[in-house]
Each structure stands twice: as structure tokens, then as C-alpha cells.
Scaffold this motif. Structure first.
Motif, PDB file in Angstrom:
ATOM      1  N   ARG A  49      -2.321   6.504  -9.391  1.00  0.00           N
ATOM      2  CA  ARG A  49      -1.379   7.240 -10.540  1.00  0.00           C
ATOM      3  C   ARG A  49      -1.968   8.783 -10.797  1.00  0.00           C
ATOM      4  NH1 ARG A  49       2.049   4.027 -13.364  1.00  0.00           N
ATOM      5  NH2 ARG A  49       1.914   1.594 -13.092  1.00  0.00           N
ATOM      6  N   GLY A  50      -3.063   9.044 -10.496  1.00  0.00           N
ATOM      7  CA  GLY A  50      -3.650  10.332 -10.622  1.00  0.00           C
ATOM      8  C   GLY A  50      -3.868  11.193  -9.552  1.00  0.00           C
ATOM      9  N   TYR A  51      -3.371  10.737  -8.306  1.00  0.00           N
ATOM     10  CA  TYR A  51      -3.308  11.305  -7.263  1.00  0.00           C
ATOM     11  C   TYR A  51      -2.096  12.157  -6.807  1.00  0.00           C
ATOM     12  CZ  TYR A  51      -7.735   9.212  -5.453  1.00  0.00           C
ATOM     13  OH  TYR A  51      -9.105   8.902  -5.223  1.00  0.00           O
ATOM     14  N   GLY A  52      -2.622  13.380  -5.945  1.00  0.00           N
ATOM     15  CA  GLY A  52      -1.300  14.039  -5.503  1.00  0.00           C
ATOM     16  C   GLY A  52      -0.982  15.322  -6.456  1.00  0.00           C
ATOM     17  N   PHE A  53      -0.152  15.973  -6.169  1.00  0.00           N
ATOM     18  CA  PHE A  53      -0.015  17.319  -6.806  1.00  0.00           C
ATOM     19  C   PHE A  53       1.252  17.585  -7.683  1.00  0.00           C
ATOM     20  CE2 PHE A  53      -1.641  18.519  -2.601  1.00  0.00           C
ATOM     21  CZ  PHE A  53      -2.886  18.838  -3.028  1.00  0.00           C
ATOM     22  N   GLU A  63       4.720  10.017 -21.033  1.00  0.00           N
ATOM     23  CA  GLU A  63       4.090  10.151 -19.714  1.00  0.00           C
ATOM     24  C   GLU A  63       4.221   9.038 -18.707  1.00  0.00           C
ATOM     25  OE1 GLU A  63       2.338  12.032 -16.873  1.00  0.00           O
ATOM     26  OE2 GLU A  63       1.905  13.237 -18.706  1.00  0.00           O
ATOM     27  N   THR A  64       4.653   9.382 -17.498  1.00  0.00           N
ATOM     28  CA  THR A  64       4.996   8.100 -16.444  1.00  0.00           C
ATOM     29  C   THR A  64       3.766   8.015 -15.833  1.00  0.00           C
ATOM     30  OG1 THR A  64       5.682   9.583 -14.718  1.00  0.00           O
ATOM     31  CG2 THR A  64       7.235   8.932 -16.432  1.00  0.00           C
ATOM     32  N   ARG A  65       2.860   8.812 -15.384  1.00  0.00           N
ATOM     33  CA  ARG A  65       1.806   8.758 -14.741  1.00  0.00           C
ATOM     34  C   ARG A  65       2.263   8.198 -13.248  1.00  0.00           C
ATOM     35  NH1 ARG A  65      -2.630   5.575 -15.713  1.00  0.00           N
ATOM     36  NH2 ARG A  65      -3.983   7.074 -14.679  1.00  0.00           N
ATOM     37  N   HIS A  66       3.410   8.659 -12.914  1.00  0.00           N
ATOM     38  CA  HIS A  66       3.990   8.394 -11.471  1.00  0.00           C
ATOM     39  C   HIS A  66       3.627   9.656 -10.666  1.00  0.00           C
ATOM     40  CE1 HIS A  66       6.925   4.968 -12.807  1.00  0.00           C
ATOM     41  NE2 HIS A  66       5.590   4.711 -12.826  1.00  0.00           N
ATOM     42  N   SER A  67       2.453   9.696 -10.185  1.00  0.00           N
ATOM     43  CA  SER A  67       2.149  10.725  -9.025  1.00  0.00           C
ATOM     44  C   SER A  67       2.989  10.515  -7.786  1.00  0.00           C
ATOM     45  CB  SER A  67       0.697  10.624  -8.959  1.00  0.00           C
ATOM     46  OG  SER A  67       0.178   9.624  -8.245  1.00  0.00           O
ATOM     47  N   ASN A  74       4.721   2.348  -4.549  1.00  0.00           N
ATOM     48  CA  ASN A  74       4.638   1.063  -5.432  1.00  0.00           C
ATOM     49  C   ASN A  74       6.054   0.706  -5.990  1.00  0.00           C
ATOM     50  OD1 ASN A  74       1.713   0.369  -6.197  1.00  0.00           O
ATOM     51  ND2 ASN A  74       1.733   2.664  -5.939  1.00  0.00           N
ATOM     52  N   ARG A  75       7.222   1.377  -5.182  1.00  0.00           N
ATOM     53  CA  ARG A  75       8.402   0.744  -5.743  1.00  0.00           C
ATOM     54  C   ARG A  75       8.500  -0.927  -5.375  1.00  0.00           C
ATOM     55  NH1 ARG A  75      10.580   3.728  -0.587  1.00  0.00           N
ATOM     56  NH2 ARG A  75      10.430   2.335   1.027  1.00  0.00           N
ATOM     57  N   ASN A  76       9.363  -1.636  -6.031  1.00  0.00           N
ATOM     58  CA  ASN A  76       9.566  -2.903  -5.862  1.00  0.00           C
ATOM     59  C   ASN A  76       8.615  -3.672  -6.092  1.00  0.00           C
ATOM     60  OD1 ASN A  76      12.421  -2.739  -4.903  1.00  0.00           O
ATOM     61  ND2 ASN A  76      11.768  -2.549  -2.783  1.00  0.00           N
ATOM     62  N   LYS A  77       7.898  -3.495  -7.163  1.00  0.00           N
ATOM     63  CA  LYS A  77       6.769  -4.112  -7.804  1.00  0.00           C
ATOM     64  C   LYS A  77       6.944  -4.307  -9.279  1.00  0.00           C
ATOM     65  CE  LYS A  77       3.526  -2.337  -4.118  1.00  0.00           C
ATOM     66  NZ  LYS A  77       2.154  -1.508  -4.091  1.00  0.00           N
TER      67      LYS A  77
END
Length: 413
Positions: A49-53, A63-67, A74-77
Motif C-alpha cells: 500500500r505504500g509502494y510506487g509513486f 486516504e485510500t492508501r491505494h498505491s 489487489n482487485r477482486n479481493k
């Protein structure tokens, strides 16, 4: 919601994995219709959730925390927070295992055994369970305890050795591929192994243990280039943007952009020399074999082709190459990918409702398995918020709201 024509309708997957490789594998199973329950640490969640730019912007200050890393894998989970270090959390997981077909985890080797959540312990509860461990180096061996990330395996497994600018050219040396390819392909290998285990179980009734390693994937994905080495004993050179088979194959430069050209057979090469109005090149002893065009005299040939291609626009040269049947494709920046007519036709940009996003939706990348005629992969839900489905899943397991509140007070959830 899973439909009856989903390939994995009725299959339940417990996803105890984090970051990227293993979550991709669980997502593929979800795309194919499995009920994937993602177990996350209370208050923290998946490290990914904290990875990426970039992060999905939430509405009303949420705050979605959807990095980018989390969103793409992580779709369909359904997300459930659970502290498995506490006895109550272990009890919940065991109840889940009773209902599950598959468990995927990527903890350090032996870590879950401390809590009685290893395969040997859980198979006593559910002999039909398929338990898949994804690690960097595998479950045994001198490096098994090491942590590992994608770039390490591109270096170790040979991918970097065959990627990069050729020797003798400015900037020569190995390069890491841009995307996390070892992680991504390991995720696909994870899903493939689970599907194979499900088929085996359908015949025998038996579950099994699966040991997936990024190292194994990193060596295998070097593929035909590694096989070339095994056959010849000689390491093929880095070719930069050059093709690995027939030639000429490389980027060619035009007035207003770049095209990738693959004239990979003798007939393609002949047609190209005619189109270039230099038919004598076809029998030129410097270029009269694929080996000479693609390896020994590649740089010289590409200089000749680029001198010709710079007189054209991208649109005109693409049309001319298409007309004579020579494979070619325009080079695209990321924004241009989504403007490609065929990308639009294949509906590869999948706009998906997202209840917590500021825009009300999130653009995802469609599954390459979406074109199956009877049981296509589908995107049914956006990646979940942390713990979004905890109460729902616990209610399914028979926990009433009062007990859920107690577990929350105990910091189990």
C-alpha cells in the motif's frame, strides 16, 4: 460478484501475501472468479500500500492508501484485518482454512510455523488445502533465509546480463528492465501452479504444498537466450534494442517519431530492400544471412536503414511497411498506449467503480485472460480499503457483532 460462468466460482483463496509477486497470483485467481480473502495487518495493511509513486485520490479527505503497486495487484479481493500473532487471530484463520481451497503466503521461510499456520499444521484441519509459499530463494538451500526483491533477481538470474546497451557503444552495460518483471511473472507462475494443483485435487481429492521462488522464475524467464548459452557454452551479447532472432530488428528513427521494425525472415528482408529502393542489399555479402544482419553486421545495417527511415513520417512508414507485410509498430510513450486503436478495441483500460475514490472510479489494466469465450476473467471490484470486509467475513464464519467488537478491543482485528 462471482457468476456461475466464472472458471473458479466456488473456490475460496486466503491471500496472506504482501507487496507484489504473490498478490498478483492471488489476483489472477480472483479475476477467474475465486473468492479471495486478503489478510492484512491491523492498522498497517499490506506493505505494498505504500509502494510506487502514485496513489488513488480519495473523496472527502479519505486516504485510500491505494498505491500503484497495491492497485495493480489487489482487485477482486476482500480485505480482512487480522493479527495472526494472537491466539484469537490464529483461531479465526483456522476457521477460515476449514472453508478454504487455497492459501497463498509470502512470509520468511518458517515464519508461520511459529504460530501453527504452516502447511503441515493446517493440512490436519483441511487435507484438501492447497498451500502455496512464495519466497525469494525457495524453502531450502544456502540462500533460503535471504529476503529478495525484483531487481536482485534480475541481477542474479541473468536478465540483466542480456539487457542493456551493447559493448563498445556509449553507456554500455547491464540494465534492469523497467517493470518488476520477475515479480510479475512469479505471480503468474503462482496462479498456474495453483490451477494445476486444483486439477490434481479434482482427480485425487488431495491438497498439496507448493514452493514458488522468484529465483526459479528469474532464471527461467531468460528463456531462449539462456538456452542459447546452454547449447553453445557462449553467452550471447547484449543487443540493446536489437531483436533476438532474425534481423534487421531494432528501433528506426523517422521525421516525427520512432518505429520498431522486425524484418525477421529472408523474405521480409528482401521486401524491405525493395521498399528502400536498394535491392542490391539483399545479396550484399555483409547482410546475406540472419546471423550477419542480426548480430555481426547489425550496427552497420541499422545505420543504412536509419538513413532511409529518417525521410519518412511515422504514419507513412508504418503504412508502407504494412502494405508490403513487414512487421512494424510505432513506439509509444505511456500516454500514447491508451490512444492506440487496437488497445481501445480490446478494452484494455478498465474503468472500475471505486466507492472511496474522489472520481468514483479507478482505471485498471484489463486481464489478458478476458477474452476466454466461456469463462473469461473479469474485474468485479476495485482493490479493497484496509479491513473493508472484516466484519462481513467474520459474520460468515459465525461471529456476531458483539464478538467482533470484543476482538477489536483486543486488537486482534
Amino acid at each position: 460478484m462471482t457468476t456461475n460462468n466464472s472458471a473458479l466460482a466456488g473456490i475460496r483463496v486466503i491471500d496472506m501475501s504482501r507487496v507484489f509477486a504473490a498478490p498478483v497470483g492471488a489476483q489472477i485467481l480472483g479475476d477467474l472468479g475465486a473468492d479471495v480473502i486478503k489478510i492484512e495487518r491491523p492498522g498497517v495493511g499490506d506493505d505494498g500500500r505504500g509502494y510506487g509513486f502514485s496513489w488513488v485520490k480519495g473523496k472527502d479527505g479519505i486516504e485510500t492508501r491505494h498505491s500503484s503497486f497495491f492497485t495493480v495487484s489487489n482487485r477482486n479481493k476482500r480485505s480482512m484485518t487480522l493479527n495472526h500473532s494472537k491466539p484469537e487471530g490464529q483461531e479465526i484463520l483456522r476457521k477460515l482454512v476449514e472453508t478454504a481451497d487455497v492459501l497463498i503466503e509470502n512470509y520468511k521461510v518458517g515464519d508461520l510455523k511459529r504460530f501453527g499456520l504452516d502447511y503441515e499444521s493446517l493440512r490436519q484441519i483441511n487435507p484438501r488445502l492447497i498451500y502455496c509459499s512464495v519466497t525469494g530463494y525457495g524453502q531450502t538451500g544456502p540462500m533460503a533465509a535471504r529476503p529478495g526483491y525484483d531487481g536482485l533477481f534480475q541481477a542474479t538470474g541473468g536478465m540483466m546480463a542480456v539487457t542493456g546497451i551493447p559493448e563498445g557503444e556509449p553507456g554500455a552495460g547491464p540494465l534492469k528492465a523497467g517493470p518488476s518483471l520477475v515479480d510479475f511473472i512469479t505471480g503468474h507462475n503462482t496462479a498456474l501452479a495453483v490451477l494445476g494443483a486444483l486439477m490434481y485435487r479434482s482427480r485425487t481429492g488431495e491438497g498439496q504444498y507448493i514452493d514458488i521462488a522468484l529465483l526459479d522464475t528469474s532464471v527461467a524467464m531468460v528463456s531462449h537466450i539462456m538456452q542459447d548459452y546452454l547449447i553453445s557454452g557462449s553467452a550471447p551479447p547484449r543487443l540493446g534494442n536489437g531483436g533476438n532472432g532474425g534481423g534487421p530488428a531494432d528501433l528506426i528513427h523517422c521525421k516525427d517519431g520512432i518505429v520498431y521494425l522486425t524484418a525477421g525472415t529472408d523474405e521480409h528482408w528482401r521486401r524491405l530492400t525493395v521498399l528502400m529502393k536498394q535491392p542490391e542489399l539483399f545479396e550484399d555479402p555483409r547482410f546475406d544471412s540472419n546471423l550477419k544482419r542480426g548480430k555481426h553486421n547489425r550496427a552497420e545495417l541499422m545505420d543504412i536503414i536509419n538513413a532511409w527511415s529518417r525521410q519518412w513520417t511515422v504514419a507513412d512508414i508504418q503504412a508502407a511497411l504494412d502494405e508490403v507485410g513487414i512487421p512494424a509498430a510505432r513506439y509509444n510513450e505511456l500516454a500514447e498506449v491508451w490512444e492506440e486503436p487496437q488497445v481501445k478495441h480490446r478494452e484494455l483500460r478498465a474503468t472500475t467503480p471505486h466507492a472511496y475514490a474522489e472520481s468514483g472510479s479507478v482505471d485498471l489494466i484489463a486481464s489478458p485472460l478476458a477474452q476466454m469465450s466461456k469463462s473469461p476473467a473479469t474485474i468485479r471490484s476495485a482493490p479493497p480499503m484496509l479491513g473493508e470486509h472484516t466484519r462481513e467475513i467474520l459474520n460468515e464464519l459465525g461471529y456476531d457483532d458483539a464478538r467482533v467488537a470484543e476482538l477489536q478491543e483486543l486488537k486482534v482485528l
